[in-house]
Design a protein around this motif. Structure first.
Motif, PDB file in Angstrom:
ATOM      1  N   SER A 167       0.828  -1.201   0.000  1.00 26.62           N
ATOM      2  CA  SER A 167       0.000   0.000   0.000  1.00 26.62           C
ATOM      3  C   SER A 167       0.863   1.252   0.000  1.00 26.62           C
ATOM      4  O   SER A 167       2.004   1.242   0.486  1.00 26.62           O
ATOM      5  CB  SER A 167      -0.911   0.024   1.238  1.00 26.62           C
ATOM      6  OG  SER A 167      -1.786  -1.079   1.258  1.00 26.62           O
ATOM      7  N   LEU A 168       0.302   2.306  -0.537  1.00 27.58           N
ATOM      8  CA  LEU A 168       0.902   3.637  -0.477  1.00 27.58           C
ATOM      9  C   LEU A 168      -0.226   4.641  -0.327  1.00 27.58           C
ATOM     10  O   LEU A 168      -1.348   4.403  -0.801  1.00 27.58           O
ATOM     11  CB  LEU A 168       1.677   3.969  -1.757  1.00 27.58           C
ATOM     12  CG  LEU A 168       3.100   3.476  -1.937  1.00 27.58           C
ATOM     13  CD1 LEU A 168       3.609   3.889  -3.316  1.00 27.58           C
ATOM     14  CD2 LEU A 168       4.019   4.009  -0.850  1.00 27.58           C
ATOM     15  N   ARG A 169       0.086   5.769   0.323  1.00 26.74           N
ATOM     16  CA  ARG A 169      -0.870   6.856   0.356  1.00 26.74           C
ATOM     17  C   ARG A 169      -0.216   8.092  -0.245  1.00 26.74           C
ATOM     18  O   ARG A 169       0.807   8.583   0.258  1.00 26.74           O
ATOM     19  CB  ARG A 169      -1.339   7.167   1.778  1.00 26.74           C
ATOM     20  CG  ARG A 169      -2.498   8.168   1.787  1.00 26.74           C
ATOM     21  CD  ARG A 169      -3.056   8.441   3.160  1.00 26.74           C
ATOM     22  NE  ARG A 169      -2.258   9.385   3.910  1.00 26.74           N
ATOM     23  CZ  ARG A 169      -2.732  10.142   4.917  1.00 26.74           C
ATOM     24  NH1 ARG A 169      -4.003  10.042   5.258  1.00 26.74           N
ATOM     25  NH2 ARG A 169      -1.934  10.953   5.575  1.00 26.74           N
ATOM     26  N   LEU A 170      -0.838   8.584  -1.300  1.00 28.24           N
ATOM     27  CA  LEU A 170      -0.375   9.813  -1.940  1.00 28.24           C
ATOM     28  C   LEU A 170      -1.118  10.997  -1.353  1.00 28.24           C
ATOM     29  O   LEU A 170      -2.299  10.900  -1.024  1.00 28.24           O
ATOM     30  CB  LEU A 170      -0.615   9.754  -3.446  1.00 28.24           C
ATOM     31  CG  LEU A 170      -0.094   8.524  -4.188  1.00 28.24           C
ATOM     32  CD1 LEU A 170      -0.347   8.675  -5.679  1.00 28.24           C
ATOM     33  CD2 LEU A 170       1.372   8.284  -3.904  1.00 28.24           C
ATOM     34  N   SER A 171      -0.405  12.108  -1.243  1.00 28.78           N
ATOM     35  CA  SER A 171      -1.008  13.341  -0.739  1.00 28.78           C
ATOM     36  C   SER A 171      -0.812  14.446  -1.757  1.00 28.78           C
ATOM     37  O   SER A 171       0.175  14.471  -2.482  1.00 28.78           O
ATOM     38  CB  SER A 171      -0.368  13.755   0.587  1.00 28.78           C
ATOM     39  OG  SER A 171      -0.546  12.770   1.576  1.00 28.78           O
ATOM     40  N   CYS A 172      -1.752  15.375  -1.777  1.00 24.61           N
ATOM     41  CA  CYS A 172      -1.671  16.537  -2.663  1.00 24.61           C
ATOM     42  C   CYS A 172      -2.149  17.755  -1.888  1.00 24.61           C
ATOM     43  O   CYS A 172      -3.331  17.848  -1.543  1.00 24.61           O
ATOM     44  CB  CYS A 172      -2.520  16.320  -3.903  1.00 24.61           C
ATOM     45  SG  CYS A 172      -2.638  17.774  -4.972  1.00 24.61           S
ATOM     46  N   ALA A 173      -1.228  18.650  -1.614  1.00 16.64           N
ATOM     47  CA  ALA A 173      -1.549  19.859  -0.875  1.00 16.64           C
ATOM     48  C   ALA A 173      -1.781  21.004  -1.841  1.00 16.64           C
ATOM     49  O   ALA A 173      -0.929  21.284  -2.699  1.00 16.64           O
ATOM     50  CB  ALA A 173      -0.420  20.197   0.091  1.00 16.64           C
ATOM     51  N   ALA A 174      -2.916  21.668  -1.692  1.00 15.28           N
ATOM     52  CA  ALA A 174      -3.271  22.785  -2.563  1.00 15.28           C
ATOM     53  C   ALA A 174      -3.057  24.109  -1.839  1.00 15.28           C
ATOM     54  O   ALA A 174      -3.333  24.228  -0.644  1.00 15.28           O
ATOM     55  CB  ALA A 174      -4.724  22.669  -3.006  1.00 15.28           C
ATOM     56  N   SER A 175      -2.582  25.094  -2.579  1.00 16.68           N
ATOM     57  CA  SER A 175      -2.414  26.436  -2.029  1.00 16.68           C
ATOM     58  C   SER A 175      -2.709  27.451  -3.121  1.00 16.68           C
ATOM     59  O   SER A 175      -2.774  27.123  -4.301  1.00 16.68           O
ATOM     60  CB  SER A 175      -1.002  26.618  -1.480  1.00 16.68           C
ATOM     61  OG  SER A 175      -0.042  26.452  -2.502  1.00 16.68           O
ATOM     62  N   GLY A 176      -2.883  28.707  -2.703  1.00 14.20           N
ATOM     63  CA  GLY A 176      -3.195  29.762  -3.654  1.00 14.20           C
ATOM     64  C   GLY A 176      -4.695  30.000  -3.722  1.00 14.20           C
ATOM     65  O   GLY A 176      -5.387  29.961  -2.707  1.00 14.20           O
ATOM     66  N   SER A 177      -5.201  30.217  -4.913  1.00 18.81           N
ATOM     67  CA  SER A 177      -6.616  30.555  -5.118  1.00 18.81           C
ATOM     68  C   SER A 177      -7.475  29.298  -5.113  1.00 18.81           C
ATOM     69  O   SER A 177      -8.178  28.987  -6.079  1.00 18.81           O
ATOM     70  CB  SER A 177      -6.781  31.308  -6.439  1.00 18.81           C
ATOM     71  OG  SER A 177      -5.988  32.475  -6.460  1.00 18.81           O
ATOM     72  N   ILE A 178      -7.457  28.597  -3.985  1.00 23.79           N
ATOM     73  CA  ILE A 178      -8.123  27.296  -3.921  1.00 23.79           C
ATOM     74  C   ILE A 178      -9.638  27.410  -3.866  1.00 23.79           C
ATOM     75  O   ILE A 178     -10.335  26.425  -4.071  1.00 23.79           O
ATOM     76  CB  ILE A 178      -7.613  26.481  -2.730  1.00 23.79           C
ATOM     77  CG1 ILE A 178      -7.831  27.242  -1.425  1.00 23.79           C
ATOM     78  CG2 ILE A 178      -6.152  26.115  -2.913  1.00 23.79           C
ATOM     79  CD1 ILE A 178      -7.458  26.449  -0.191  1.00 23.79           C
ATOM     80  N   ALA A 179     -10.166  28.607  -3.591  1.00 24.37           N
ATOM     81  CA  ALA A 179     -11.624  28.764  -3.570  1.00 24.37           C
ATOM     82  C   ALA A 179     -12.221  28.456  -4.929  1.00 24.37           C
ATOM     83  O   ALA A 179     -13.414  28.152  -5.041  1.00 24.37           O
ATOM     84  CB  ALA A 179     -11.977  30.180  -3.138  1.00 24.37           C
ATOM     85  N   SER A 180     -11.413  28.514  -5.981  1.00 22.51           N
ATOM     86  CA  SER A 180     -11.917  28.258  -7.327  1.00 22.51           C
ATOM     87  C   SER A 180     -12.000  26.764  -7.644  1.00 22.51           C
ATOM     88  O   SER A 180     -12.543  26.369  -8.662  1.00 22.51           O
ATOM     89  CB  SER A 180     -11.010  28.935  -8.365  1.00 22.51           C
ATOM     90  OG  SER A 180      -9.712  28.362  -8.343  1.00 22.51           O
ATOM     91  N   ILE A 181     -11.448  25.940  -6.773  1.00 19.79           N
ATOM     92  CA  ILE A 181     -11.417  24.495  -7.024  1.00 19.79           C
ATOM     93  C   ILE A 181     -12.626  23.822  -6.405  1.00 19.79           C
ATOM     94  O   ILE A 181     -12.853  23.918  -5.202  1.00 19.79           O
ATOM     95  CB  ILE A 181     -10.130  23.870  -6.458  1.00 19.79           C
ATOM     96  CG1 ILE A 181      -8.909  24.479  -7.125  1.00 19.79           C
ATOM     97  CG2 ILE A 181     -10.155  22.364  -6.681  1.00 19.79           C
ATOM     98  CD1 ILE A 181      -7.600  23.949  -6.566  1.00 19.79           C
TER      99      ILE A 181
END
Length: 126
Positions: A17-31
C-alpha cells in the motif's frame, strides 16, 4: 493561481500500500473538484479517481475497490490511498484540480484539468 504539491510516492512491493497526498495552495476557492491521474511509460495519461466538494467520488475500473480518494478540507489536501498494488499500477501520478468535475476528463487528444501538480513516481515491484 493554484499550486498543487504531491508527496508520498515511491517503491513498493506488489500487494503493498501507499498513500499519496496533494496539498493545494493559492486561489483554492476556485477548485470544486480534485483528481488523480497517472501515466505509465509508453501509455496515455488516464484518470484514476475524482472527488468533488460534496464528497462524491468516481474511480477508473482498473482501481475500483483498491484505491480510495479522500480530502481534508481543513488542510486543503487530497489523498489517494492505494491498496493491493499491482505492477501495472506503476506510473507517474499527477494531482489535478478544476472548477468542476466536468473539467476533469481524458479524451482522444489527452487529459484535461485546470491545475496540475508536478507528478511523482510510483513503482510497484513484482
Amino acid at each position: 493561481q493554484v499550486r498543487l504539491v504531491e508527496s508520498g510516492g515511491g517503491l513498493v512491493q506488489a500487494g503493498g500500500s501507499l498513500r499519496l497526498s496533494c496539498a493545494a495552495s493559492g486561489s483554492i476557492a476556485s477548485i470544486n473538484a480534485m483528481a488523480w491521474y497517472r501515466q505509465a511509460p509508453g501509455k496515455q495519461r488516464e484518470l484514476v479517481a475524482v472527488i468533488n466538494n460534496g464528497g462524491s467520488t468516481n474511480y477508473a475500473d482498473a482501481v475500483q475497490g483498491r484505491f480510495a480518494i479522500s480530502r481534508d478540507s481543513a488542510k486543503n489536501t487530497v489523498y489517494l490511498q492505494m491498496n493491493s498494488l499491482k505492477p501495472e499500477d506503476t506510473a507517474t501520478y499527477y494531482c489535478a484540480g478544476a472548477k468542476s468535475t466536468e473539467l476533469i476528463y481524458c479524451a482522444g487528444y489527452g487529459c484535461y484539468s485546470d491545475y496540475w501538480g508536478q507528478g511523482m513516481q510510483v513503482t510497484v515491484s513484482s
